[in-house]
Design a protein around this motif. Structure first.
Motif, mmCIF file in Angstrom:
data_model
loop_
_atom_site.group_PDB
_atom_site.id
_atom_site.type_symbol
_atom_site.label_atom_id
_atom_site.label_comp_id
_atom_site.label_asym_id
_atom_site.label_seq_id
_atom_site.Cartn_x
_atom_site.Cartn_y
_atom_site.Cartn_z
ATOM 1 N N HIS A 206 -65.940 -4.708 44.193
ATOM 2 C CA HIS A 206 -66.724 -3.624 43.601
ATOM 3 C C HIS A 206 -66.521 -3.517 42.096
ATOM 4 N N GLY A 207 -66.078 -4.618 41.485
ATOM 5 C CA GLY A 207 -66.062 -4.699 40.028
ATOM 6 C C GLY A 207 -64.738 -4.452 39.356
ATOM 7 N N GLY A 223 -57.389 7.185 36.522
ATOM 8 C CA GLY A 223 -58.701 7.718 36.856
ATOM 9 C C GLY A 223 -59.819 6.696 36.953
ATOM 10 N N ASN A 224 -59.469 5.410 36.981
ATOM 11 C CA ASN A 224 -60.500 4.390 37.149
ATOM 12 C C ASN A 224 -61.248 4.637 38.463
ATOM 13 N N GLN A 225 -62.572 4.740 38.385
ATOM 14 C CA GLN A 225 -63.338 5.181 39.540
ATOM 15 C C GLN A 225 -63.296 4.203 40.700
ATOM 16 N N VAL A 226 -63.313 2.898 40.418
ATOM 17 C CA VAL A 226 -63.238 1.931 41.510
ATOM 18 C C VAL A 226 -61.861 1.997 42.176
ATOM 19 N N ALA A 227 -60.819 2.097 41.363
ATOM 20 C CA ALA A 227 -59.465 2.200 41.922
ATOM 21 C C ALA A 227 -59.330 3.464 42.761
ATOM 22 N N VAL A 228 -59.882 4.559 42.275
ATOM 23 C CA VAL A 228 -59.823 5.815 43.023
ATOM 24 C C VAL A 228 -60.548 5.669 44.357
#
Length: 319
Positions: A206-207, A223-228
């Motif tokens: 997912h990037g 707060g990285n959205q993919v990591a979250v």
């Protein structure tokens, strides 16, 4: 020195997807720090490499037995599936070992001593029930979220591992709404969704540009959205699996350990939140989810419990 109950020790061995570890453990569940040795395992290891590394840590650890002490036997906790009756292991993350006789291997290194084998998830459960978060809890599941996902069930104060030793294999409960293929042949298993390596793979697809669970943890905290999203997906799968297990056997408590369970400071809370979706069934939502009380010592303590506390095993397992 006279041998007494207090200086009768167990040799504990933990076999996982990235390492094998051995240590000497006393009757109170204390791991002797100077006796702890580890060696790598891994998907690319050959059968002989794996066997030699097990031999090496067994020799290193057993050589540290205190003067005058007695070694009662050895306990092996291994990633599964396993066969208790045959003493064999077939860890999904160690493809070179399929039906490998690890109990006989350890018996050769420790002639004359008894050697017990159980799944690593069952050992985690025994450890928590003995001296960890589940002392005094009659209906309990201990589990690990790491390279793989494993679990073990304590019901009415007794380990329930079934006729083959694979009872409580939590990682291969299928999670609704997930279609990730699992190495066991299933689809959407908790392990295929929630383990550290599989969560990293999902994030990369997912990037996300990182490569390790440690990097994923750092990006989650930032707060990285993919990591979250990746970490929350893992925790949700674990929570849904716990809800299913509780629906089946009415658990009171679940304790979670393993390296990937530390990927986020709120990982345990995220798991618990996923269970609250079963609000119409309070007997499910009453289950408490806590972090392991034993840190990285849990698998070794549980393997030692096979020697120090055989009475905690089911009658089938002891047969």
């Amino acid at each position: 020195m006279t041998t007494t109950t207090s200086n009768r020790y167990a040799l504990a061995i933990d076999i996982g997807g990235t390492k094998v570890e051995a240590a000497v453990v006393d009757p109170n569940g204390v791991v002797l720090a100077t006796s702890r040795f580890r060696a790598p395992t891994g998907r690319t290891s050959s059968s002989e490499q794996l066997a030699e590394n097990v031999r090496r840590v067994v020799r290193q650890s057993s050589a540290t037995l205190p003067d005058g002490a007695e070694l009662l036997g050895a306990g092996i906790g291994s990633a599964g599936p396993i066969s208790v009756s045959r003493g064999e292991v077939s860890p999904l993350n160690l493809p070179a070992w399929r039906g490998y006789g690890v109990r006989a291997l350890v018996e050769e290194e420790l002639p004359g001593l008894s050697v017990a084998l159980r799944g690593d998830g069952n050992c985690i459960a025994l450890a928590e029930h003995w001296i960890g978060a589940a002392r005094g809890v009659k209906y309990f599941m201990g589990m690990v979220v790491s390279t793989g996902v494993g679990g073990g069930l304590i019901l009415d104060d007794r380990l329930i591992d079934g006729p083959t030793g694979n009872g409580g294999h939590f990682g291969h409960i299928e999670v609704g709404g997930e279609d990730t293929a699992c190495g066991c042949g299933g689809t959407g298993c908790v392990e295929a969704v929630a383990s550290g390596p599989k969560t990293v793979e999902w994030a990369q697809a997912h990037g996300w540009t990182g490569t390790t669970g440690e990097e994923l943890a750092a990006d989650y905290a930032a707060g990285n959205q993919v990591a979250v999203s990746a970490v929350r997906r893992s925790a949700r799968a674990v929570g849904h699996g716990i809800a299913s297990a509780t629906a089946l056997v009415d658990l009171e408590l679940v304790a979670i350990g393993g390296g990937f369970s530390h990927v986020a400071a709120d990982y345990i809370d995220l798991v618990a939140d996923a269970i609250t979706e079963r609000a119409p069934f309070p007997f499910i939502t009453k289950v408490r989810v806590v972090a392991s009380a034993l840190s990285s010592d849990g698998p070794l303590i549980g393997a030692a419990a096979l020697v120090h506390h055989p009475e905690r095993l089911s009658e089938v397992a002891r047969a």
